[in-house]
Motif scaffolding. Structure first.
Motif, PDB file in Angstrom:
ATOM      1  N   UNK A 270     -20.735   4.341  29.716  1.00  0.00           N
ATOM      2  CA  UNK A 270     -19.972   5.519  30.294  1.00  0.00           C
ATOM      3  C   UNK A 270     -19.309   5.166  31.566  1.00  0.00           C
ATOM      4  N   UNK A 271     -19.151   3.805  31.739  1.00  0.00           N
ATOM      5  CA  UNK A 271     -18.522   3.119  33.070  1.00  0.00           C
ATOM      6  C   UNK A 271     -19.292   3.310  34.233  1.00  0.00           C
ATOM      7  N   UNK A 272     -20.572   3.271  34.334  1.00  0.00           N
ATOM      8  CA  UNK A 272     -21.275   3.381  35.453  1.00  0.00           C
ATOM      9  C   UNK A 272     -21.502   2.012  36.312  1.00  0.00           C
ATOM     10  N   UNK A 273     -21.075   1.860  37.122  1.00  0.00           N
ATOM     11  CA  UNK A 273     -21.605   0.385  37.738  1.00  0.00           C
ATOM     12  C   UNK A 273     -23.141   0.242  37.983  1.00  0.00           C
ATOM     13  N   UNK A 274     -23.661  -0.702  37.911  1.00  0.00           N
ATOM     14  CA  UNK A 274     -25.168  -0.935  37.634  1.00  0.00           C
ATOM     15  C   UNK A 274     -25.558  -2.095  38.597  1.00  0.00           C
ATOM     16  N   UNK A 275     -26.890  -2.068  38.794  1.00  0.00           N
ATOM     17  CA  UNK A 275     -27.533  -3.159  39.797  1.00  0.00           C
ATOM     18  C   UNK A 275     -28.769  -3.331  39.300  1.00  0.00           C
ATOM     19  N   UNK A 276     -29.036  -4.346  38.388  1.00  0.00           N
ATOM     20  CA  UNK A 276     -30.359  -4.674  37.767  1.00  0.00           C
ATOM     21  C   UNK A 276     -31.305  -5.157  38.471  1.00  0.00           C
ATOM     22  N   UNK A 277     -32.491  -4.924  38.130  1.00  0.00           N
ATOM     23  CA  UNK A 277     -33.583  -5.641  39.022  1.00  0.00           C
ATOM     24  C   UNK A 277     -34.511  -5.958  37.780  1.00  0.00           C
ATOM     25  N   UNK A 278     -35.056  -7.243  38.000  1.00  0.00           N
ATOM     26  CA  UNK A 278     -36.309  -7.552  37.180  1.00  0.00           C
ATOM     27  C   UNK A 278     -36.971  -9.014  37.847  1.00  0.00           C
ATOM     28  N   UNK A 279     -38.111  -9.285  36.896  1.00  0.00           N
ATOM     29  CA  UNK A 279     -38.929 -10.185  37.489  1.00  0.00           C
ATOM     30  C   UNK A 279     -38.456 -11.729  37.091  1.00  0.00           C
ATOM     31  N   UNK A 280     -37.582 -11.565  35.656  1.00  0.00           N
ATOM     32  CA  UNK A 280     -37.562 -12.873  34.870  1.00  0.00           C
ATOM     33  C   UNK A 280     -35.926 -13.193  35.379  1.00  0.00           C
ATOM     34  N   UNK A 281     -35.639 -14.285  35.940  1.00  0.00           N
ATOM     35  CA  UNK A 281     -34.265 -14.540  36.366  1.00  0.00           C
ATOM     36  C   UNK A 281     -33.443 -14.798  35.229  1.00  0.00           C
ATOM     37  N   UNK A 282     -33.962 -15.444  33.962  1.00  0.00           N
ATOM     38  CA  UNK A 282     -33.153 -15.955  33.010  1.00  0.00           C
ATOM     39  C   UNK A 282     -32.776 -14.544  32.537  1.00  0.00           C
ATOM     40  N   UNK A 283     -33.754 -13.687  32.000  1.00  0.00           N
ATOM     41  CA  UNK A 283     -33.290 -12.392  31.379  1.00  0.00           C
ATOM     42  C   UNK A 283     -32.388 -11.501  32.104  1.00  0.00           C
TER      43      UNK A 283
END
Length: 164
Positions: A24-37
């Motif tokens: 839908x064109x929404x800018x994202x900012x992902x957060x997670x525990x696994x740097x590779x993923x």
């Protein structure tokens, strides 16, 4: 368009949500525990903001907010497989229509507001203090054994039928 932070955006529902928002064109900012993923998901989605971190880290929220920038439009907390207990209790306050600035377009129309209130067992709309009282309780020591709950603050709308 405002950026959406997705905590747990590297798998399952979080990644599927990220894909749907990206489509839908929404800018994202992902957060997670696994740097590779995180790196793999960010590359797939064309994102550059993807801090590694665990929600139990007290500094994570401020770091994510700073890195994501001032135009945040939402937060998706997709952490179904992460065990936070006993360090963090997670509960959801789910209000029905509440008299807030966000709902003013509906609540300022008295006929519309009255009609919606009539659909509630308590025959009124919510006030901000209704949800605030529950939230204050949920984060207090008095609720130390309450976790994993979605609690409606909806005047009985979701579970009771209004007369008439």
């Amino acid at each position: 368009m405002h950026r959406v932070v997705i905590d747990g955006g590297t798998g399952g529902i979080g990644l599927a949500t990220a894909r749907a928002l990206r489509a839908r064109g929404v800018p994202l900012h992902l957060v997670g525990r696994d740097a590779g993923r995180l790196e793999t998901a960010a590359a797939e989605l064309g994102e550059t903001g993807f801090p590694e971190g665990d929600v139990t880290d007290p500094g994570l929220c401020s770091r994510v907010a700073q890195e994501a920038g001032p135009r945040l439009g939402g937060l998706v907390y997709a952490i179904g497989t992460i065990q936070l207990a006993p360090a963090i209790r997670v509960n959801v306050v789910a209000p029905s229509l509440t008299r807030t600035p966000l709902a003013e377009a509906i609540t300022r129309n008295q006929a519309l507001a009255s009609g919606i209130a009539a659909m509630h067992a308590l025959q009124r709309l919510g006030e901000p203090e209704d949800g605030a009282a529950l939230a204050a309780f949920l984060v207090s020591a008095e609720a130390s054994y309450v976790t994993g709950q979605g609690i409606g603050v909806d005047g009985g709308c979701s579970s009771l039928r209004a007369k008439g």
